[in-house]
Design a protein around this motif. Structure first.
Motif, PDB file in Angstrom:
ATOM      1  N   VAL A   1       0.842  -1.181  -0.322  1.00 32.89           N
ATOM      2  CA  VAL A   1      -0.210  -0.398  -0.111  1.00 32.89           C
ATOM      3  C   VAL A   1       0.799   0.755   0.204  1.00 32.89           C
ATOM      4  O   VAL A   1       0.227   2.193  -0.991  1.00 32.89           O
ATOM      5  N   VAL A   2       2.147   1.254   0.892  1.00 29.91           N
ATOM      6  CA  VAL A   2       2.459   2.611   0.694  1.00 29.91           C
ATOM      7  C   VAL A   2       3.444   2.870  -0.343  1.00 29.91           C
ATOM      8  O   VAL A   2       3.471   3.793  -0.808  1.00 29.91           O
ATOM      9  N   VAL A   3       4.015   1.937  -1.215  1.00 27.42           N
ATOM     10  CA  VAL A   3       4.668   1.720  -2.673  1.00 27.42           C
ATOM     11  C   VAL A   3       3.888   2.469  -3.270  1.00 27.42           C
ATOM     12  O   VAL A   3       3.840   3.190  -4.291  1.00 27.42           O
ATOM     13  N   SER A   4       2.299   1.842  -3.279  1.00 28.24           N
ATOM     14  CA  SER A   4       1.007   2.152  -4.531  1.00 28.24           C
ATOM     15  C   SER A   4       1.006   3.627  -4.272  1.00 28.24           C
ATOM     16  O   SER A   4       0.973   4.660  -5.110  1.00 28.24           O
ATOM     17  N   SER A   5       0.832   3.774  -2.636  1.00 26.10           N
ATOM     18  CA  SER A   5       0.646   5.294  -2.694  1.00 26.10           C
ATOM     19  C   SER A   5       1.792   6.392  -3.164  1.00 26.10           C
ATOM     20  O   SER A   5       1.542   7.280  -3.614  1.00 26.10           O
ATOM     21  N   PHE A   6       3.392   6.075  -2.296  1.00 23.85           N
ATOM     22  CA  PHE A   6       3.832   6.595  -2.740  1.00 23.85           C
ATOM     23  C   PHE A   6       4.535   7.145  -4.355  1.00 23.85           C
ATOM     24  O   PHE A   6       4.267   8.348  -4.852  1.00 23.85           O
ATOM     25  N   HIS A   7       3.388   6.366  -5.390  1.00 23.77           N
ATOM     26  CA  HIS A   7       3.551   6.568  -7.074  1.00 23.77           C
ATOM     27  C   HIS A   7       2.659   7.253  -7.503  1.00 23.77           C
ATOM     28  O   HIS A   7       2.105   8.342  -8.281  1.00 23.77           O
ATOM     29  N   PHE A   8       1.582   7.035  -6.688  1.00 24.72           N
ATOM     30  CA  PHE A   8      -0.014   7.424  -7.214  1.00 24.72           C
ATOM     31  C   PHE A   8      -0.043   9.055  -6.731  1.00 24.72           C
ATOM     32  O   PHE A   8       0.346  10.123  -7.357  1.00 24.72           O
ATOM     33  N   HIS A   9       1.052   9.725  -5.044  1.00 29.54           N
ATOM     34  CA  HIS A   9       1.273  11.069  -5.056  1.00 29.54           C
ATOM     35  C   HIS A   9       2.055  11.414  -5.889  1.00 29.54           C
ATOM     36  O   HIS A   9       1.727  12.991  -6.476  1.00 29.54           O
TER      37      HIS A   9
END
Ligand code: A3P
Length: 284
Positions: free
Chosen positions: A123-131
């Motif tokens: 989730v952190v990794v996916s969210s990092f890219h989304f941001h």
């Protein structure tokens, strides 16, 4: 700033407003409403594809004629009132709200809920890219900085552990189905079958297969009504990342250093101590 603080939760100003949050708070839940609940980046868009197909018995027009946000809106976002008010039953919606922020009517009406959990490291990794790609979200900084924010809960919709724990409440046990993103990846057809039983929608073998195909990562990536390509570049810059980015389990291994993993696990273990929660991913 880019965010609104709503009852202690950060939400994006671009997609939420005082009115939309009030709509969510005063929402009149019906017994036959269906909610898919997720912490952001845990499979929301996936559920927006699966639910209309299951509920319509595999009718493809349900996912080919409307973008995902109008097909199955977020309860707390600005499109919700527009989409949900005139819609015939069963109405499907998604939400990122933790349980205590659900509308009062939700606790009386007892609608069915599917709660999707994803390995928080992914989730952190996916969210990092989304941001990095979404202009309506704060710049994440370095991965290390973003990880610290995530662990402190200084991110959209607060702490992952608070979200997950809130939805384990005995209050909702009689009407909630828990599933993980990883289980859905491993056996999508099986997951669709589970949803169909849970929602009381019997589907033929053929329809099950057909839905699982339509909801695969590659099909959804090609579906302009599901891949966010209708969103202008100024809001989502696809030269930086894609909304349907990788769709795998374990990508965190490509981003976490051993030290970051230790830091993560210290917080995770402390906050999940004593919680009756078995993950489907390797938590060693
Ligand atoms: P990645 O960034 O790891 O690829 P949400 O919809 O809650 O914002 O979650 C987005 C994440 O779900 C993204 O993860 C996206 O690729 C993934 N996803 C969406 N549809 C999927 C599918 N059909 N199969 C696998 N992953 C999917």
């Amino acid at each position: 700033g880019k965010y609104i603080l709503y009852k202690g939760l950060l939400v994006p100003r671009e997609t939420h407003s005082a009115e939309s949050l009030k709509y969510a708070e005063e929402f009149k839940t019906r017994d036959d409403d269906v909610f898919a609940v997720t912490y952001p980046k845990s499979g929301t868009t996936w559920m927006q594809e699966i639910l209309p197909l299951v509920l319509s018995g595999g009718d493809l027009s349900s996912v080919q004629s409307q973008p995902n946000w109008d097909r199955v809106p977020w309860l707390e976002e600005t499109r919700a009132a527009l989409v949900l008010d005139g819609r015939p039953a069963p109405r499907a919606m998604v939400t990122h709200l933790p349980l205590p922020l659900m509308p009062a009517s939700f606790f009386k009406a007892k609608p069915k809920v599917i709660y999707v959990t994803r390995n928080p490291k992914d989730v952190v990794v996916s969210s990092f890219h989304f941001h990095q790609m979404a202009s309506f979200l704060d710049d994440p900084g370095t991965f290390d900085e973003f990880l610290d924010k995530f662990l402190a809960g200084e991110v959209l919709f607060g702490k992952w552990t608070d979200h997950v724990k809130s939805w384990r409440s005995p209050e909702v046990q009689d009407r909630i189905l828990y599933i993980t993103y990883e289980e859905m990846l491993e056996d999508l057809r099986g997951a669709v079958l589970k949803f169909s039983h849970f929602l009381g929608k019997e589907l033929s073998e053929e329809t099950l297969t057909h839905i699982a195909e339509q909801c695969s990562f590659s099909s959804m990536k090609q579906n302009t009504m599901s891949n966010y390509s209708l969103v202008p570049k100024e809001f989502m810059d696809t030269s930086k990342s894609h909304f349907l980015r990788k769709g795998v389990a374990g990508d965190w291994k490509n981003y976490f250093s051993p030290e970051q993993e230790t830091r993560f696990l210290a917080v995770y273990r402390e906050e999940m101590k004593g919680v009756d929660f078995k993950s489907s991913w390797d938590e060693n």
